[in-house]
Design a protein around this motif. Structure first.
Motif, PDB file in Angstrom:
ATOM      1  N   ILE A   1       0.837  -1.209   0.000  1.00  0.00           N
ATOM      2  CA  ILE A   1       0.000   0.000   0.000  1.00  0.00           C
ATOM      3  C   ILE A   1       0.868   1.253   0.000  1.00  0.00           C
ATOM      4  CG2 ILE A   1      -1.583   1.321   1.427  1.00  0.00           C
ATOM      5  CD1 ILE A   1      -2.879  -1.453   2.072  1.00  0.00           C
TER       6      ILE A   1
ATOM      7  N   ARG B   1       1.931   1.752  -3.295  1.00  0.00           N
ATOM      8  CA  ARG B   1       0.868   2.285  -4.162  1.00  0.00           C
ATOM      9  C   ARG B   1       0.826   3.800  -4.085  1.00  0.00           C
ATOM     10  NH1 ARG B   1      -3.645   0.241  -7.664  1.00  0.00           N
ATOM     11  NH2 ARG B   1      -2.404  -1.427  -8.556  1.00  0.00           N
ATOM     12  N   VAL B   2       1.064   4.314  -2.877  1.00  0.00           N
ATOM     13  CA  VAL B   2       1.061   5.776  -2.750  1.00  0.00           C
ATOM     14  C   VAL B   2       2.126   6.362  -3.670  1.00  0.00           C
ATOM     15  CG1 VAL B   2       1.387   7.695  -1.182  1.00  0.00           C
ATOM     16  CG2 VAL B   2       0.247   5.629  -0.394  1.00  0.00           C
TER      17      VAL B   2
ATOM     18  N   LEU C   1       1.100   6.206  -7.225  1.00  0.00           N
ATOM     19  CA  LEU C   1       0.212   7.329  -7.552  1.00  0.00           C
ATOM     20  C   LEU C   1       1.006   8.379  -8.311  1.00  0.00           C
ATOM     21  CD1 LEU C   1      -2.728   7.813  -6.684  1.00  0.00           C
ATOM     22  CD2 LEU C   1      -1.856   9.260  -4.880  1.00  0.00           C
TER      23      LEU C   1
ATOM     24  N   THR D   1     -14.301   6.291   6.956  1.00  0.00           N
ATOM     25  CA  THR D   1     -15.069   5.169   6.407  1.00  0.00           C
ATOM     26  C   THR D   1     -16.238   4.839   7.316  1.00  0.00           C
ATOM     27  OG1 THR D   1     -13.467   3.750   7.498  1.00  0.00           O
ATOM     28  CG2 THR D   1     -13.224   4.034   5.126  1.00  0.00           C
TER      29      THR D   1
ATOM     30  N   LEU E   1     -18.927   7.241   6.875  1.00  0.00           N
ATOM     31  CA  LEU E   1     -19.565   7.122   5.556  1.00  0.00           C
ATOM     32  C   LEU E   1     -20.509   5.923   5.526  1.00  0.00           C
ATOM     33  CD1 LEU E   1     -16.952   7.990   2.796  1.00  0.00           C
ATOM     34  CD2 LEU E   1     -19.052   9.160   3.426  1.00  0.00           C
ATOM     35  N   VAL E   2     -20.065   4.829   6.118  1.00  0.00           N
ATOM     36  CA  VAL E   2     -20.937   3.655   6.160  1.00  0.00           C
ATOM     37  C   VAL E   2     -22.249   4.035   6.831  1.00  0.00           C
ATOM     38  CG1 VAL E   2     -21.254   1.377   7.156  1.00  0.00           C
ATOM     39  CG2 VAL E   2     -19.070   1.986   6.139  1.00  0.00           C
TER      40      VAL E   2
ATOM     41  N   TYR F   1     -16.179   7.260  -3.063  1.00  0.00           N
ATOM     42  CA  TYR F   1     -17.203   6.846  -2.098  1.00  0.00           C
ATOM     43  C   TYR F   1     -17.319   5.337  -2.061  1.00  0.00           C
ATOM     44  CZ  TYR F   1     -21.770   6.896   0.186  1.00  0.00           C
ATOM     45  OH  TYR F   1     -22.817   6.708   1.049  1.00  0.00           O
TER      46      TYR F   1
ATOM     47  N   LEU G   1     -14.293   3.812  -0.370  1.00  0.00           N
ATOM     48  CA  LEU G   1     -14.250   3.998   1.086  1.00  0.00           C
ATOM     49  C   LEU G   1     -15.276   3.089   1.759  1.00  0.00           C
ATOM     50  CD1 LEU G   1     -13.772   7.849   1.226  1.00  0.00           C
ATOM     51  CD2 LEU G   1     -12.229   6.106   2.117  1.00  0.00           C
ATOM     52  N   LEU G   2     -16.467   2.980   1.141  1.00  0.00           N
ATOM     53  CA  LEU G   2     -17.450   2.111   1.776  1.00  0.00           C
ATOM     54  C   LEU G   2     -17.031   0.661   1.709  1.00  0.00           C
ATOM     55  CD1 LEU G   2     -19.567   4.649   1.309  1.00  0.00           C
ATOM     56  CD2 LEU G   2     -21.007   2.837   2.202  1.00  0.00           C
TER      57      LEU G   2
ATOM     58  N   ILE H   1     -14.075  -0.376   1.951  1.00  0.00           N
ATOM     59  CA  ILE H   1     -13.131  -0.593   3.062  1.00  0.00           C
ATOM     60  C   ILE H   1     -13.896  -0.819   4.355  1.00  0.00           C
ATOM     61  CG2 ILE H   1     -11.325   0.515   4.424  1.00  0.00           C
ATOM     62  CD1 ILE H   1     -10.551   1.992   1.821  1.00  0.00           C
ATOM     63  N   GLY H   2     -15.052  -0.161   4.483  1.00  0.00           N
ATOM     64  CA  GLY H   2     -15.776  -0.217   5.747  1.00  0.00           C
ATOM     65  C   GLY H   2     -16.670  -1.434   5.906  1.00  0.00           C
ATOM     66  N   GLN H   3     -16.703  -2.324   4.903  1.00  0.00           N
ATOM     67  CA  GLN H   3     -17.649  -3.438   4.984  1.00  0.00           C
ATOM     68  C   GLN H   3     -17.041  -4.648   5.688  1.00  0.00           C
ATOM     69  OE1 GLN H   3     -20.795  -3.086   4.076  1.00  0.00           O
ATOM     70  NE2 GLN H   3     -20.214  -0.992   3.543  1.00  0.00           N
TER      71      GLN H   3
ATOM     72  N   PHE I   1     -19.596  -2.880  -3.368  1.00  0.00           N
ATOM     73  CA  PHE I   1     -19.141  -1.482  -3.310  1.00  0.00           C
ATOM     74  C   PHE I   1     -17.922  -1.263  -4.199  1.00  0.00           C
ATOM     75  CE2 PHE I   1     -21.709  -0.937   0.591  1.00  0.00           C
ATOM     76  CZ  PHE I   1     -22.324   0.231   0.217  1.00  0.00           C
TER      77      PHE I   1
ATOM     78  N   LEU J   1      -6.583   8.646  -6.958  1.00  0.00           N
ATOM     79  CA  LEU J   1      -6.525   8.250  -5.540  1.00  0.00           C
ATOM     80  C   LEU J   1      -7.192   6.900  -5.346  1.00  0.00           C
ATOM     81  CD1 LEU J   1      -7.369  11.601  -3.740  1.00  0.00           C
ATOM     82  CD2 LEU J   1      -5.178  10.423  -3.850  1.00  0.00           C
TER      83      LEU J   1
ATOM     84  N   VAL K   1      -5.138   3.706  -4.752  1.00  0.00           N
ATOM     85  CA  VAL K   1      -4.612   3.394  -3.418  1.00  0.00           C
ATOM     86  C   VAL K   1      -5.704   2.733  -2.587  1.00  0.00           C
ATOM     87  CG1 VAL K   1      -3.588   4.341  -1.350  1.00  0.00           C
ATOM     88  CG2 VAL K   1      -3.046   5.337  -3.572  1.00  0.00           C
TER      89      VAL K   1
ATOM     90  N   LEU L   1      -6.188  -0.949  -0.723  1.00  0.00           N
ATOM     91  CA  LEU L   1      -6.578  -1.134   0.678  1.00  0.00           C
ATOM     92  C   LEU L   1      -7.688  -2.168   0.797  1.00  0.00           C
ATOM     93  CD1 LEU L   1      -6.512   2.280   2.528  1.00  0.00           C
ATOM     94  CD2 LEU L   1      -5.794   0.058   3.403  1.00  0.00           C
TER      95      LEU L   1
END
Lengths: 651, 539, 99, 512
Positions: A203, A206-207, A210, A590, A593-594, D294, D297-298, D300-302, D311, D421, D424, D428
């Motif tokens: 990871i 990966r940055v 980018l 995250t 957002l979830v 979005y 990110l979601l 990642i959150g699952q 997602f 972005l 990356v 993750l």
């Protein structure tokens, strides 16, 4: 016409490099990649045959053979290249069109020139040795076959990287080595720490990617091509800011791969991988890819002062940073890893100096490849004898029991601290000189770094091989088998004589067509600098001697230590910073957002549905069942209707 | 007996009474049906009870089929007229009827519905060999007399002549060319229906209540209708649509009479088509009436009333379009949304279908916003197509309802329908097809019909209506889909619904309606052609 | 002599009838109110017929009477049958069908 | 009239569906084999179509056209260009894979096994029809009709909450479809106002649509497609559907059915409303970028594997839409190629995750750990699929993604930077899932997990082979796509931005 010629003049000296189409030997350079790739495929698909097929018995031999074969091809190619006259030493071969859409045209091409040639030799050579070494080191691992498959995969990807004629193809190799490194760091997957380290490495890389990816896009947007050579030509017409942007983006990529500040944090964890991996990938070859990128993109950096300065700063910071960490670690591999960071810092610094430094960057890169691989393998040999214990505080007095390992390790040691006559001496010396020649502070940093290097390497040396024994009970140190020591000997020899590359400035002249060259005059004669360096190194070494050889070493790391040591042990808080700045906010983001998705967006939908439902129930209540209510509705409706129509007229 | 002839009598006092000339061939379908009705009455009187039921069926079926054939002949014989509007056919029977394209198409449509209705009425296998109608309407529910009558297997074969009268009234309604005729037609079609609603064999209390509600409210609304007629007469001095339209376009003054009259007439018609806020009777009556009657009524009344409405407002009040259009728009919107939303909370299949019929009234009103004439999709053609598709699906749906039963007769609570998909996949699929057609899913007739009314409205510049219509459809969808989920996915309650094995009569109705629904969805071309060829109303 | 008074009267009758339908419970009375409304219509028919000097309106009146008579037949039949069932002619008792 | 290849291609699965449905309920194996056979036959036919497709002469090929509803100007008109053909191939390739992978998914479900496979074939046929339709009305009808089998696949065979998920899916799609219907009607009215109405795509392209009404009509189409695609904030149906349905169904849903949305954007939004598309592109691009980040990110959150994968698809569809509305040949071709590969990679992910869940009896990532030790093959394939999902260079997904990004970069640097972005974040969510499920010490309660059986390997292998093969040799498909894309963009009348820096005169004999 005049305008064009003026452009030609404007272009830096790379412009006059004219790649020639490959023929003869050079039309076979693709074998370099093909051999290990095919071998890797065989070894990995072998999985289908379950873990006890013939491949499991002979797989490692196949892998090693592939590496050696590709080394042979490399040598042949190199000899042939020596045979070419200077103007024709950039050979290119188009294999097939990778992707072509509109003006975007990427060709799978081999670009074999002086620079690639050196890298090919380093990768395949050191690679082969490490394959051989691994036969011994991994002898008892049930998943040996897969290990060699991954190693071959890495060799193939790394060769793609250095043979690429197009930045996108380079990116292919770039991510390929990333994948191989991911697989090998996490090779012992059942160790959670290993798995986590592998993920972290990927990871963080990966940055960096980018930056590289965006750089490539910018090239396409600017020049309509991503071919390295053509970009090199076109960039001369580009504006200053474009060159700077490209330079910085590529630098970001380089930082990721080469574990330079601020993307250094993954390298130390990467030591979770088997030691041969640390030697090959995280010392000798992959981590130097960043340096290769910068040197390969010399045309871009030549045009941007800002970008070069950035490179220099990154180099200086990292070389001190790494050295510092190297001083604080008790884990032998981590100490070496810190040193790797710092040495690559030197290379970056050199590369940042522009044409004055490129050649030396590569030179140091090669010598470092030799002695650092040598030392890692040595460390591996030690661990092999110490039941895979990595804590130097549990070593001591091994020189008698592991003579070969000791000797070879010592060669590497002398090389890295820059003991006069050893390879490291020449390469590092050159860098510090030209650093001083360009910028005093950069030079100073490099000089200081040299001293610190001497200090921590001496510490490693003493803790491991000298002093009295501090082993655990059940440990019975013994020399490693031939299969492991032979590579050590070879590498040790190379660490000693590697400096020969610079005799009569051979390597500078060799690389000039690729990197260009210029020489800054120092205020003082070169031998003065050299003396100063040697003096500083001597001070560092003797300081270590005083601190660690004279007193006895506590078995466990003392807790009452200076803030410097504490910081060093904590990798200078790199992870702490990452966690505070990225991970925690990210997790919070995250999670919130979830929540938003569930209650906000989806809630809006379901909410509307419920609203309608309520409305329906409301309307339902209108249906009272009383005929007179209905009649009333009709009457009211009629009334409204009549009035409405009349209103239209009266209005 | 019409206004014109009356004038003739009074006009020239001494002159002898001239016989009104009537082209009987042209109006033969009407005469045949009414004839069949009268014949049916005679059958009731003279044929022995044993054979009565069968005889009635025979008379009705033969009558309808004959009338249908006649209609086809008449339709084929219509000659094209090119006035200010292109159409075919025209006024006949001294101008009291207008046998034009739309009228003939409507006749055919109504006869088709009538036939299906008769087939459903004739079904006798579902309830132990007895029809869906009570043995003796005169006996109180649950009384000894009733049981006695049932034991004697007495049956109300009057439904057939009643149905024929209603059918005749509908046909008359759709083609009447003056307001008085329309009023009479309205009553002729309504009165038999009032009675038929009260004839259910099971749940007679509900049935009677439905009959009374329908009757009282119907009479109430027809009074409004009549008063409207009176005012329009006061304004124009005539009942003839043609005369009225000339008055509307030429005459100055008396606007208020006209406007009030239009409004009241609209009330009467909107009541019949079940548009909000004149819809309240629909759910109760649809639920209470014997299901076959509901089927017949749902399809027939709507069709007749809509054609009549279009005729009045396009022919007579066409000149005042911008006075009534806004009101119609508003009502269309309210009706669509109300029907769609209210149906969501329903738990009874028949009521659910009633609300869906309300929603469809709204969509049909959207169609009214289109162009009156033209060669594209006009209001008339769109509405006619819609009526066919909707009517077929509605009859089919109610036919299915008659088949899902438990000990107490039909079981119409939605909950009991859960798991019908396992019990009888064929029936469930059929019902699903009807629902999808109601929802306007592609490849069903409902889709093309919705499509054409929306297209017509948009063509007429009423795109806001289209947007609301789309929203309403989306809402309605939710409900229909929920029912489908119930049919296929929900676990059945207890032992689940039982499906009675009907005679070929009902089966054929279901089969035919399914076929029509699908064909109109997949190959709507011919019917679209037909309704477009029918052209506009001719006065 | 103008038509307004007659029209006014008919409108009044009509309104009375309509209100009656809304307020009275007994089905018979409700029905009579409907009849009243119809007769209000008749009045205006006849009035307008005079005003326009043609007979259409008067003829219409006859039609309406006939229709009304028919309605009575049907209506009474229904109401009576319900009465025999429930022993009550109140329209509010018959409210099983709802919601 | 030459041989109606496309009709056959579309009808074979449909007939197959009827055939399978007609088989006796008592012989599930027979149904499975028949379904597989039919799907392979249609794969063969699609390859035959490919063989007949002439790369050099662009435009629609193998066209068929018959009057359908004459009064409305509706035709039964089929034809393929490179884009349509690519997606048809994807469909015909995926369906056999899904059938083999889902061989036993329907066993023991409330509904019969044969129906399951019949529905799959029906879906295949309808989707092929959509990709081949060149008549707007026909497209709309098939577009909606395709929902029905999908709906029953979810509702009839899914896990818990399946009927809720099915209903939600259907409601979203139908609501979107109705908006589209309004636009279709609008188009028809315009077309009939300009002479005889015709729904032929070719005719409708030539209509002169007013700027304002054009934009409204565009909106109708776009929203319908955005629901399908699915784009934030219209995506919430997908995770529910994917987590409730069987893995095979999820594949057909995400890999195939959702492509109708993005396909529709290229074919109809750009095709019918060039002006409006250009006008809307800034907003759409923004939405797309939001979807990318979005969704990632979601993901990642699952903790639910299927939801996570769903997602990731939201994120990937963001890339696809971005590429389409960046309106450059690179990005648009990239998007089409991306659609193809996203189909494969997501299919692999869903199916392998499905195998895993089936063995463990739980879809919660936190219930796994160390599976790699006892199921190395599954782990390996899962990793490859994951790497494809994070578009690692050398796998075909990378080609699509990079083309999209590079193309976008030339049009809107900001959008490209933010979208990048995503790579990356992709690393993750994939590696986190892999680490938590496959690596680490083996958990006791995971001992029951067995490695993949040959059937499952056979099912996944083709996808993996294609992912790798097309990663190195994508050009065949790009050659297929490029002409169609450039035609579309010419129709929109936007050209690719020129390189900003004047190019350096290249000396003789250089590499290119």
């Amino acid at each position: 016409m005049t305008s064009m010629s003026s452009i030609v003049l404007a272009a830096s000296e790379h412009a006059d490099v004219v790649p020639v189409a490959a023929d003869g030997v050079f039309s076979w350079m693709w074998l370099l990649v093909a051999i290990p790739a095919v071998s890797a495929a065989i070894l990995l698909i072998g999985d289908g045959a379950g873990d006890h097929g013939p491949l499991d018995r002979f797989g490692h031999l196949l892998g090693t053979a592939a590496a050696i074969a590709s080394f042979v091809v490399g040598v042949v190619g190199f000899v042939a290249l020596l045979g070419q006259d200077v103007a024709e030493r950039a050979v290119t071969q188009d294999l097939w069109t990778w992707m072509q859409v509109g003006g975007f045209d990427v060709t799978m091409s081999v670009y074999y020139d002086q620079l690639s040639a050196l890298f090919v030799l380093l990768i395949t050579g050191v690679g082969s040795l490490i394959h051989v070494y691994s036969i011994g080191y991994m002898a008892h691992d049930p998943r040996k076959r897969r290990f060699f498959g991954f190693l071959n995969l890495f060799i193939a990807a790394m060769l793609v990287l250095v043979l690429a004629g197009d930045y996108l193809v380079l990116f292919l190799g770039w991510e390929g080595v990333g994948l191989a490194s991911y697989l090998l760091i996490g090779f012992w997957q059942e160790k959670r720490s290993a798995a986590v380290a592998a993920k972290k490495a990927f990871i963080v890389n990966r940055v960096g990617d980018l930056g590289l990816a965006l750089g490539i896009m910018l090239m396409f947007a600017q020049f309509g091509t991503t071919n390295i050579h053509e970009v090199g030509l076109n960039v001369t017409n580009a504006s200053q800011s474009v060159a700077t942007a490209l330079g910085l983006l590529l630098l970001l990529g380089a930082c990721g791969k080469s574990a330079q500040v601020p993307l250094q944090s993954w390298l130390l964890d990467a030591m979770e991988g088997p030691t041969p991996v640390s030697a090959l990938i995280h010392a000798a070859t992959m981590v130097t890819a960043g340096v290769y990128l910068v040197v390969r993109s010399a045309a871009i950096y030549d045009l941007s002062e800002v970008a070069r300065t950035a490179v220099v700063i990154v180099g200086c910071v990292t070389l001190l940073f790494g050295a510092w960490i190297g001083c604080a670690k008790d884990d032998i591999k981590k100490a070496l890893a810190g040193s790797t960071m710092s040495q690559i810092g030197y290379m970056m610094l050199a590369a940042g100096l522009g044409p004055a430094g490129y050649a030396f960057a590569i030179f140091h890169l090669i010598t470092h490849g030799f002695f650092k691989a040598n030392m890692f393998l040595g460390a591996g040999s030690v661990m092999h004898g110490m039941n895979d214990d990595v804590d130097m505080r549990h070593y001591g007095a091994l020189r008698k029991l592991m003579p070969l390992t000791f000797i070879t390790f010592a060669m590497g040691y002398l090389a890295i601290i820059g003991f006069p006559g050893f390879s490291g001496f020449f390469s590092k010396d050159r860098i510090i000189e030209s650093a001083f020649a360009t910028n005093f502070w950069a030079g100073l940093a490099a000089l200081l770094g040299a001293g610190v290097t001497a200090f921590y390497m001496t510490r490693v040396m003493i803790l491991t091989f000298f002093g009295e024994r501090r082993w655990r009970e059940d440990v019975h140190p013994h020399e490693s088998p031939k299969i492991m020591t032979v590579p050590l000997i070879v590498l040790a020899a190379l660490s000693v004589v590697g400096g020969a590359l610079t005799f009569s400035d051979w390597i500078e002249d060799w690389l000039t067509p690729v990197t260009g060259s210029e020489h800054h005059e120092l205020g003082v004669p070169a031998w003065v600098i050299t003396l100063i360096i040697v003096a500083v190194v001597a001070v560092g070494a003797s300081l270590a001697y005083v601190l660690f050889a004279r007193r006895d070493v506590p078995d466990t790391a003392p807790q009452q230590v200076s803030v410097f040591t504490r910081a060093g042990r904590a990798d200078l808080y790199g992870d702490a910073v990452n966690e505070a700045v990225f991970m925690r906010p990210g997790q919070y983001l995250t999670r919130s957002l979830v929540y938003v998705d569930g209650t906000g967006i989806d809630g809006a939908v379901t909410g509307t549905a419920e609203l309608v439902g309520d409305g329906a129930r409301g309307l339902r209540r209108l249906q009272t069942g009383f005929v007179r209510t209905y009649a009333a509705e009709i009457f009211g409706g009629a009334l409204v209707l009549v009035l409405a129509l009349l209103a239209v007229n009266l209005a | 007996m019409s206004a014109v002839s009356v004038q003739a009598i009074v006009g020239a006092a001494p002159s002898p009474i001239e016989a009104p000339d009537v082209d009987y061939a042209t109006i033969s379908p009407l005469l045949i049906i009414l004839g069949a009705a009268v014949l049916g009455v005679l059958v009731e009187a003279f044929v022995p009870r044993a054979y009565r039921f069968v005889t009635q069926i025979a008379v009705a079926v033969v009558g309808v089929v004959a009338a249908f054939v006649a209609t086809v002949v008449v339709g084929a014989g219509l000659d094209t007229v090119d006035g200010e509007v292109t159409g075919r056919g025209g006024p006949t029977a001294m101008g009291s009827l207008s046998v034009d394209g739309p009228a003939v198409v409507t006749w055919a449509m109504l006869l088709f519905f009538g036939l299906l209705g008769v087939l459903l009425f004739a079904e006798r296998r579902l309830d132990g060999g007895l029809s869906a109608f009570t043995s003796q309407a005169s006996t109180p529910p649950g009384s000894a007399d009733e049981r006695h009558a049932t034991r004697l297997r007495i049956e109300h074969s009057e439904v057939f002549p009643l149905a024929m009268f209603a059918l005749g009234g509908m046909m008359f309604f759709a083609s009447a060319n003056d307001l008085l005729g329309m009023f009479v037609a309205l009553e002729v079609l309504s009165l038999p229906l009032y009675l038929m609603c009260g004839l259910a064999r099971r749940r007679r209390l509900l049935s009677q209540e439905a009959a009374m509600k329908y009757f009282l409210l119907g009479a109430f609304s027809s009074a409004f209708f009549l008063y409207g007629i009176a005012m329009v007469y006061g304004y124009a001095g005539s009942f003839g649509l043609a005369e009225i339209s000339t008055a509307v376009s030429s005459q100055i003054g008396g606007q208020n009479l006209l406007l009030a009259g239009m409004a009241l007439i609209l009330v009467g018609l909107l009541f019949k088509v079940a548009a909000v806020p004149f819809h309240a009777w629909t759910p109760d009556v649809y639920q209470g009436a014997p299901t076959p009657v509901t089927a017949f009524m749902a399809a027939g009344t709507k069709a007749a009333a809509f054609v009549a409405m279009l005729r009045i407002f396009f022919v007579a009040f066409g000149g005042a379009r911008w006075d009534w259009a806004p009101a119609v728009w508003a009502i269309a919107i309210i009706t669509m949304l109300f029907g769609a939303i209210a149906s969501i909370a329903q738990t009874d299949v028949k009521r659910m279908l009633a609300y869906s019929s309300i929603a469809h009234a709204g969509f049909l009103l959207v169609g009214m916003a289109g162009l009156t004439s033209g060669d594209g999709v006009t209001s008339v053609s769109a509405v006619l197509f819609y009526l066919v598709a909707y009517g077929a699906a509605a009859i089919g749906a109610f036919a299915v309802v008659t088949l899902v039963r438990d000990a107490g007769g039909e079981t119409t609570h939605l909950g009991r329908w859960a798991g019908l998909g396992k019990e009888s996949p064929v029936l469930a699929v059929a019902f699903t097809i009807f629902l999808l057609s109601f929802a306007g899913i592609p490849l069903t007739g409902g889709f093309i019909s919705k499509w054409s009314v929306f297209a017509a409205a948009w063509d007429g510049g009423a795109w806001p209506l289209v947007v609301v219509g789309v929203v309403a459809s989306a809402l309605a969808l939710f409900f229909y889909i929920r029912v489908v989920v119930l049919l296929f996915f929900a676990p059945p309650q207890g032992d689940g619904p039982t499906v009675a094995v009907p005679s070929p009569l009902t089966w054929s109705v279901v089969a035919i309606t399914v076929a029509v629904t699908i064909v109109l969805g997949v190959l709507p071309g011919p019917l679209l052609d037909l309704v477009q060829q029918a052209g506009a109303f001719v006065r | 002599m103008t038509v307004e008074p007659f029209i006014g009267l008919s409108a009044l009758l009509f309104a009375i009838g309509a209100i009656g339908v809304l307020v009275r419970r007994n089905a018979i009375v409700v029905f009579m109110c409907v009849e009243l409304m119809l007769n209000a219509c008749n009045l205006s028919f006849v009035t307008f017929a005079r005003a326009h000097g043609n007979l259409d309106g008067q003829v219409a009146a006859f039609f309406v009477m006939v229709v009304a008579a028919a309605e009575v037949v049907v209506g009474l039949a229904i109401i009576v049958s319900i009465f025999r069932t429930r022993r009550s002619a109140s329209v509010d008792d018959a409210s099983l069908l709802k919601l | 009239m030459s041989f109606p290849w496309l009709t056959v291609l579309m009808v074979v699965p449909l007939v197959g569906a009827v055939l399978v449905a007609a088989l006796p309920r008592s012989r599930p194996e027979l149904a499975k084999w028949t379904a597989l056979g039919v799907s392979l036959v249609s794969l063969g036919i699609s390859l035959a179509v490919l063989a007949q497709f002439d790369l050099d002469s662009g435009g629609f090929q193998l066209s068929e056209q018959h009057e359908w509803i004459e009064p409305l100007g509706v035709h039964y008109a089929l034809g393929v260009d490179g884009i349509g053909l690519t997606l048809i191939l994807m469909t015909t390739i995926l369906v056999p894979i899904v059938i083999v992978a889902g061989w036993n998914d329907a066993d023991g479900a409330r509904w019969s096994v044969k129906t399951f496979f019949a529905l799959m074939l029906a879906l295949e046929g309808l989707v092929i029809g959509v990709f081949a339709a060149t008549d707007v009305f026909l497209f709309y009808v098939l577009f909606e009709a395709a929902l029905v089998p999908a709906y029953f696949l979810i509702g009839g065979y899914g896990g818990a909450r399946r009927s809720y998920a099915a209903l939600k899916f259907l409601m979203f799609s139908l609501a979107g479809g109705l908006l589209m219907l309004a636009s279709v009607i609008g188009m028809w009215v315009i077309s009939s106002s300009q002479g005889d109405p015709s729904f032929l795509l070719a005719d409708m392209k030539d209509l002169s649509v007013g700027t304002v009404e054009g934009r409204w009509l565009f909106l109708g189409f776009f929203i319908a497609f955005a629901v399908k695609a699915p784009m934030v904030p219209l995506h919430t149906w997908l995770p529910d559907a994917a987590s409730a349905a069987t893995p095979g169904t999820s594949v057909l849903l995400v890999s195939v059915l959702d492509k109708l949305g993005t396909f529709g954007m290229i074919r109809f939004c750009l095709g019918l409303f060039p002006e409006a598309s250009e006008w809307a592109s800034p907003v759409v691009i923004t939405l797309a970028v939001i979807s990318i980040l979005y969704g990632a990110l979601l993901a990642i959150g699952q903790d639910h594997m299927m939801r996570l994968i769903a997602f990731t698809s939201v994120s990937h569809f963001g890339f696809i839409v971005l590429g389409i509305f960046a309106l450059t040949s690179q990005s648009a071709s990239g998007s089409t190629f991306y659609m193809f590969n996203h189909g494969l990679s997501t299919a692999a992910l869903f199916l392998i995750a499905g195998f895993l869940i089936q063995r463990r009896g739980s879809a919660r990532i936190s219930d796994f750990g160390g599976v790699q030790k006892i199921a190395p093959i599954m782990a390996g394939l899962f990793l490859i699929a994951g790497l494809a999902s994070l578009s690692l260079p050398g796998l075909s997904t990378f080609v699509g993604e990079f083309l999209v990004l590079a193309g976008t970069f030339t049009r809107s640097t900001t959008a490209a930077v933010f979208a990048t972005l995503g790579i990356v974040l992709a690393a993750l969510y994939i590696l986190l899932m892999y680490q938590r499920t496959m690596t680490g010490p083996l958990r006791e309660d995971n001992r029951g997990v067995t490695d993949m059986v040959p059937r499952e390997i056979v099912a996944i292998a083709p996808a993996v082979v294609l992912l790798i093969g097309l990663g190195l040799f994508p050009q065949p498909i790009l050659d297929l796509v490029n002409p169609a894309v450039s035609e579309t963009l010419e129709h929109v009348q936007v050209g690719d931005p020129e390189p900003k820096t004047p190019s350096f005169p290249i000396a003789e004999g250089s590499s290119k």
